[in-house]
Enzyme design. Structure first.
Site, PDB file in Angstrom:
ATOM      1  N   GLU A 164      64.567 -46.777 107.503  1.00  0.00           N
ATOM      2  CA  GLU A 164      65.561 -46.639 108.585  1.00  0.00           C
ATOM      3  C   GLU A 164      66.420 -45.398 108.385  1.00  0.00           C
ATOM      4  OE1 GLU A 164      67.962 -50.160 108.525  1.00  0.00           O
ATOM      5  OE2 GLU A 164      66.235 -51.450 108.789  1.00  0.00           O
ATOM      6  N   ASP A 185      63.722 -55.895 113.679  1.00  0.00           N
ATOM      7  CA  ASP A 185      65.085 -55.341 113.685  1.00  0.00           C
ATOM      8  C   ASP A 185      65.286 -54.371 112.535  1.00  0.00           C
ATOM      9  OD1 ASP A 185      67.839 -55.204 114.542  1.00  0.00           O
ATOM     10  OD2 ASP A 185      68.376 -56.462 112.836  1.00  0.00           O
ATOM     11  N   ARG A 244      64.791 -57.442 105.844  1.00  0.00           N
ATOM     12  CA  ARG A 244      64.824 -56.048 105.421  1.00  0.00           C
ATOM     13  C   ARG A 244      63.435 -55.466 105.618  1.00  0.00           C
ATOM     14  NH1 ARG A 244      69.522 -56.207 105.588  1.00  0.00           N
ATOM     15  NH2 ARG A 244      71.084 -55.777 103.985  1.00  0.00           N
ATOM     16  N   ARG A 251      61.520 -69.515  97.127  1.00  0.00           N
ATOM     17  CA  ARG A 251      61.030 -69.624  95.744  1.00  0.00           C
ATOM     18  C   ARG A 251      61.116 -71.076  95.276  1.00  0.00           C
ATOM     19  NH1 ARG A 251      64.963 -65.245  93.342  1.00  0.00           N
ATOM     20  NH2 ARG A 251      66.231 -66.503  94.753  1.00  0.00           N
ATOM     21  N   THR A 252      62.133 -71.787  95.791  1.00  0.00           N
ATOM     22  CA  THR A 252      62.364 -73.164  95.356  1.00  0.00           C
ATOM     23  C   THR A 252      62.379 -74.098  96.567  1.00  0.00           C
ATOM     24  OG1 THR A 252      63.885 -72.160  93.782  1.00  0.00           O
ATOM     25  CG2 THR A 252      63.937 -74.565  93.930  1.00  0.00           C
ATOM     26  N   LEU A 273      64.574 -69.759 103.776  1.00  0.00           N
ATOM     27  CA  LEU A 273      65.335 -70.780 104.511  1.00  0.00           C
ATOM     28  C   LEU A 273      66.706 -70.976 103.840  1.00  0.00           C
ATOM     29  CD1 LEU A 273      64.915 -72.778 106.957  1.00  0.00           C
ATOM     30  CD2 LEU A 273      64.524 -74.550 105.230  1.00  0.00           C
ATOM     31  N   GLY A 274      67.570 -69.979 104.038  1.00  0.00           N
ATOM     32  CA  GLY A 274      68.947 -70.057 103.539  1.00  0.00           C
ATOM     33  C   GLY A 274      69.880 -70.223 104.722  1.00  0.00           C
ATOM     34  N   ARG A 275      71.032 -69.536 104.671  1.00  0.00           N
ATOM     35  CA  ARG A 275      72.028 -69.683 105.751  1.00  0.00           C
ATOM     36  C   ARG A 275      71.452 -69.228 107.092  1.00  0.00           C
ATOM     37  NH1 ARG A 275      75.825 -67.536 101.247  1.00  0.00           N
ATOM     38  NH2 ARG A 275      74.343 -65.830 101.418  1.00  0.00           N
ATOM     39  N   ILE A 276      70.911 -68.002 107.138  1.00  0.00           N
ATOM     40  CA  ILE A 276      70.402 -67.470 108.412  1.00  0.00           C
ATOM     41  C   ILE A 276      69.115 -68.195 108.817  1.00  0.00           C
ATOM     42  CG2 ILE A 276      69.495 -65.399 109.554  1.00  0.00           C
ATOM     43  CD1 ILE A 276      71.440 -63.785 107.675  1.00  0.00           C
ATOM     44  N   HIS A 281      68.266 -52.218 113.784  1.00  0.00           N
ATOM     45  CA  HIS A 281      69.021 -52.966 112.763  1.00  0.00           C
ATOM     46  C   HIS A 281      70.384 -53.384 113.315  1.00  0.00           C
ATOM     47  CE1 HIS A 281      69.809 -53.471 108.147  1.00  0.00           C
ATOM     48  NE2 HIS A 281      70.430 -54.403 108.865  1.00  0.00           N
ATOM     49  N   ILE A 308      64.008 -60.037 110.615  1.00  0.00           N
ATOM     50  CA  ILE A 308      65.458 -59.758 110.683  1.00  0.00           C
ATOM     51  C   ILE A 308      66.011 -59.712 109.260  1.00  0.00           C
ATOM     52  CG2 ILE A 308      65.918 -60.600 113.018  1.00  0.00           C
ATOM     53  CD1 ILE A 308      66.807 -63.296 111.712  1.00  0.00           C
TER      54      ILE A 308
HETATM   55  P1  NAP Z   1      70.814 -66.801 101.760  1.00  0.00           P
HETATM   56  O1  NAP Z   1      71.608 -67.907 102.360  1.00  0.00           O
HETATM   57  O2  NAP Z   1      71.024 -66.438 100.349  1.00  0.00           O
HETATM   58  O3  NAP Z   1      69.268 -67.127 102.008  1.00  0.00           O
HETATM   59  C1  NAP Z   1      68.234 -66.408 101.413  1.00  0.00           C
HETATM   60  C2  NAP Z   1      67.006 -67.302 101.343  1.00  0.00           C
HETATM   61  O4  NAP Z   1      65.911 -66.502 100.877  1.00  0.00           O
HETATM   62  C3  NAP Z   1      67.146 -68.488 100.409  1.00  0.00           C
HETATM   63  O5  NAP Z   1      66.652 -69.618 101.047  1.00  0.00           O
HETATM   64  C4  NAP Z   1      66.285 -68.123  99.214  1.00  0.00           C
HETATM   65  O6  NAP Z   1      65.723 -69.309  98.632  1.00  0.00           O
HETATM   66  C5  NAP Z   1      65.224 -67.236  99.860  1.00  0.00           C
HETATM   67  N1  NAP Z   1      64.674 -66.274  98.914  1.00  0.00           N
HETATM   68  C6  NAP Z   1      65.336 -65.506  98.020  1.00  0.00           C
HETATM   69  N2  NAP Z   1      64.484 -64.750  97.324  1.00  0.00           N
HETATM   70  C7  NAP Z   1      63.246 -65.067  97.755  1.00  0.00           C
HETATM   71  C8  NAP Z   1      61.938 -64.643  97.397  1.00  0.00           C
HETATM   72  N3  NAP Z   1      61.739 -63.744  96.410  1.00  0.00           N
HETATM   73  N4  NAP Z   1      60.891 -65.164  98.063  1.00  0.00           N
HETATM   74  C9  NAP Z   1      61.080 -66.084  99.032  1.00  0.00           C
HETATM   75  N5  NAP Z   1      62.300 -66.532  99.416  1.00  0.00           N
HETATM   76  C10 NAP Z   1      63.370 -66.026  98.798  1.00  0.00           C
HETATM   77  O7  NAP Z   1      71.053 -65.436 102.567  1.00  0.00           O
HETATM   78  P2  NAP Z   1      71.403 -65.247 104.119  1.00  0.00           P
HETATM   79  O8  NAP Z   1      72.868 -65.193 104.295  1.00  0.00           O
HETATM   80  O9  NAP Z   1      70.627 -66.221 104.918  1.00  0.00           O
HETATM   81  O10 NAP Z   1      70.829 -63.752 104.334  1.00  0.00           O
HETATM   82  C11 NAP Z   1      69.471 -63.496 104.128  1.00  0.00           C
HETATM   83  C12 NAP Z   1      69.123 -62.026 104.279  1.00  0.00           C
HETATM   84  O11 NAP Z   1      69.118 -61.643 105.641  1.00  0.00           O
HETATM   85  C13 NAP Z   1      70.085 -61.021 103.628  1.00  0.00           C
HETATM   86  O12 NAP Z   1      69.871 -60.901 102.239  1.00  0.00           O
HETATM   87  C14 NAP Z   1      69.782 -59.746 104.373  1.00  0.00           C
HETATM   88  O13 NAP Z   1      68.765 -59.002 103.708  1.00  0.00           O
HETATM   89  C15 NAP Z   1      69.242 -60.229 105.721  1.00  0.00           C
HETATM   90  N6  NAP Z   1      70.178 -59.879 106.812  1.00  0.00           N
HETATM   91  C16 NAP Z   1      69.769 -59.004 107.752  1.00  0.00           C
HETATM   92  C17 NAP Z   1      70.621 -58.684 108.788  1.00  0.00           C
HETATM   93  C18 NAP Z   1      70.220 -57.731 109.867  1.00  0.00           C
HETATM   94  O14 NAP Z   1      71.077 -57.059 110.409  1.00  0.00           O
HETATM   95  N7  NAP Z   1      68.956 -57.689 110.254  1.00  0.00           N
HETATM   96  C19 NAP Z   1      71.902 -59.227 108.841  1.00  0.00           C
HETATM   97  C20 NAP Z   1      72.277 -60.112 107.845  1.00  0.00           C
HETATM   98  C21 NAP Z   1      71.405 -60.442 106.832  1.00  0.00           C
HETATM   99  P3  NAP Z   1      65.280 -69.325  97.091  1.00  0.00           P
HETATM  100  O15 NAP Z   1      66.454 -68.813  96.311  1.00  0.00           O
HETATM  101  O16 NAP Z   1      64.925 -70.743  96.816  1.00  0.00           O
HETATM  102  O17 NAP Z   1      64.108 -68.436  96.989  1.00  0.00           O
HETATM  103  C1  8YV Z   2      74.364 -55.042 108.695  1.00  0.00           C
HETATM  104  C2  8YV Z   2      72.948 -56.553 107.195  1.00  0.00           C
HETATM  105  O1  8YV Z   2      73.500 -54.354 109.531  1.00  0.00           O
HETATM  106  O2  8YV Z   2      74.418 -58.197 106.404  1.00  0.00           O
HETATM  107  C3  8YV Z   2      73.410 -57.540 106.184  1.00  0.00           C
HETATM  108  O3  8YV Z   2      72.726 -57.664 105.158  1.00  0.00           O
HETATM  109  O4  8YV Z   2      71.920 -55.961 107.098  1.00  0.00           O
HETATM  110  C4  8YV Z   2      73.761 -56.348 108.414  1.00  0.00           C
HETATM  111  O5  8YV Z   2      74.709 -57.301 108.640  1.00  0.00           O
HETATM  112  C5  8YV Z   2      74.826 -54.130 107.669  1.00  0.00           C
HETATM  113  O6  8YV Z   2      75.186 -54.694 106.471  1.00  0.00           O
HETATM  114  C6  8YV Z   2      75.959 -53.328 108.251  1.00  0.00           C
HETATM  115  O7  8YV Z   2      76.507 -52.562 107.309  1.00  0.00           O
END
Ligand code: NAP
Ligand code: 8YV
Length: 320
Positions: free
Chosen positions: A268, A263, A239, A182-183, A159-162, A286, A237
């Site tokens: 991949e 996704d 990894r 984790r927290t 539960l972070g930004r996304i 993705h 959504i």
């Molecule tokens: P963020 O704001 O840093 O949020 C990450 C969340 O995950 C935090 O709430 C964090 O809380 C939690 N977390 C971290 N490590 C953890 C663990 N070991 N176990 C459980 N929870 C954990 O990041 P964001 O901007 O929302 O992005 C999150 C992720 O989405 C990215 O890292 C990326 O892998 C993925 N993503 C995918 C796509 C796509 O195209 N499908 C696009 C963008 C991002 P705690 O620190 O308290 O654990």
């Molecule tokens: C993209 C992502 O698919 O932001 C991430 O972590 O997985 C996606 O936004 C990728 O980074 C495009 O290069």
């Protein structure tokens, strides 16, 4: 550090795919070497390893220790994405190489796709499309009933930004929210669960929005699928590495869980073939951040981080 104020453009290795208009913008400000894929080693790359001071890489690419070790003058790795699990952070830290990412600008689009996958999976949107195209509506009658998200609990792992942006969308569709991090957060009232398995017991739809990498590898395993249960759904959504994919295919085949919207995948662009025949699974390549608007903002931020570095300015999005 290469000083751009002295005239020479810094040499940057750009790993594709990154949109062509971002590559063009990068070419204006950097001496650019474009690598079609991280695994390729063309002469244009190998003959210039000493000149390369920066890398721009897709979030899902692999820039490991071996790749960084090839570049003796590497100073910065700028990820085109918020996830930076593809870069070897340990090696970078050890060698004083900065790592940057592109947070915030992609949050809305990624959460939109998370909601779209939730609706598509529960409401059989893609299955319904296949049904109509195959002429089955006419020959077999109405499609089996789907499920409403309303009144169901969305369990968010990460539960972070996304995760927060997805929670807001799900609430509009009448879902309640619970989460596992984790927290425990002190700024939300959503119920917190100390493990993914405990959250799975409490929720109906589990959505993954945590980072990839070793800390979360196979966090969602057989035990979590058992806890999610035969009426439960998984939305990923985050990894592919976060999910034990063999256990997922088994859980879907055995109806241990009801369905999944995915996704991202462990290997991949290769996707487990067993998923192709499953009606209760919605698959995406993705593409959660893949809109022109968001990818443009991500590309601009990637270049801004590189420029800030070469101008000796503070980095807007340094993560290591
Ligand atoms: P963020 O704001 O840093 O949020 C990450 C969340 O995950 C935090 O709430 C964090 O809380 C939690 N977390 C971290 N490590 C953890 C663990 N070991 N176990 C459980 N929870 C954990 O990041 P964001 O901007 O929302 O992005 C999150 C992720 O989405 C990215 O890292 C990326 O892998 C993925 N993503 C995918 C796509 C796509 O195209 N499908 C696009 C963008 C991002 P705690 O620190 O308290 O654990
Ligand atoms: C993209 C992502 O698919 O932001 C991430 O972590 O997985 C996606 O936004 C990728 O980074 C495009 O290069």
């Amino acid at each position: 550090m290469t000083d751009v104020t002295k005239g020479a453009k810094p040499c940057v290795l750009l790993i594709e795919p990154i949109p062509s208009w971002i590559v063009d913008r990068a070419r204006d400000v950097f001496d650019l070497i474009v690598l079609p894929h991280e695994s390729e080693r063309p002469p244009a790359f190998l003959d210039n390893v000493d000149r390369i001071h920066g890398i721009a890489m897709p979030g899902f690419a692999k820039v490991d220790a071996a790749m960084m070790a090839l570049l003796p003058n590497l100073e910065i790795v700028a990820c085109f994405g918020v996830g930076y699990d593809g870069a070897d952070v340990g090696y970078a830290k050890q060698h004083g190489i900065a790592i940057t990412n592109t947070p915030d600008v992609l949050t809305d689009c990624v959460a939109d796709l998370g909601m779209a996958l939730t609706l598509a999976t529960l409401r059989k949107v893609v299955e319904g499309d296949r049904y109509v195209r195959a002429g089955r509506w006419e020959s077999e009658g109405i499609l089996d009933l789907s499920h409403s998200p309303r009144g169901r609990c969305l369990g968010i792992v990460g539960l972070g930004r996304i995760g927060m942006a997805l929670a807001k969308r799900a609430e509009v569709f009448g879902m309640t929210i619970a989460y596992h991090n984790r927290t425990e957060r002190d700024d939300v009232a959503y119920p917190f669960y100390a493990s993914a398995a405990a959250l799975a017991t409490a929720c109906d739809v589990m959505a993954l929005t945590c980072p990839g990498g070793e800390a979360t590898r196979n966090l969602i395993d057989e035990e979590v699928f058992e806890a999610l249960g035969s009426n439960g759904y998984l939305i990923n959504i985050a990894r592919g590495s976060v999910v034990d994919e063999v256990a997922l295919v088994k859980a879907l085949s055995n109806h241990t869980i009801a369905g999944a919207g995915l996704d991202v995948f462990a290997g991949e662009p290769s996707v487990p073939k067993a998923l192709f025949a499953m009606e209760n699974v919605v698959l995406q390549p993705h593409q959660a951040s893949a809109t022109v608007e968001t990818r443009t903002a991500m590309g601009n931020l990637t270049i801004d981080n590189l420029l800030a570095h070469f101008q000796g300015q503070p980095l807007p999005n340094r993560v290591a």
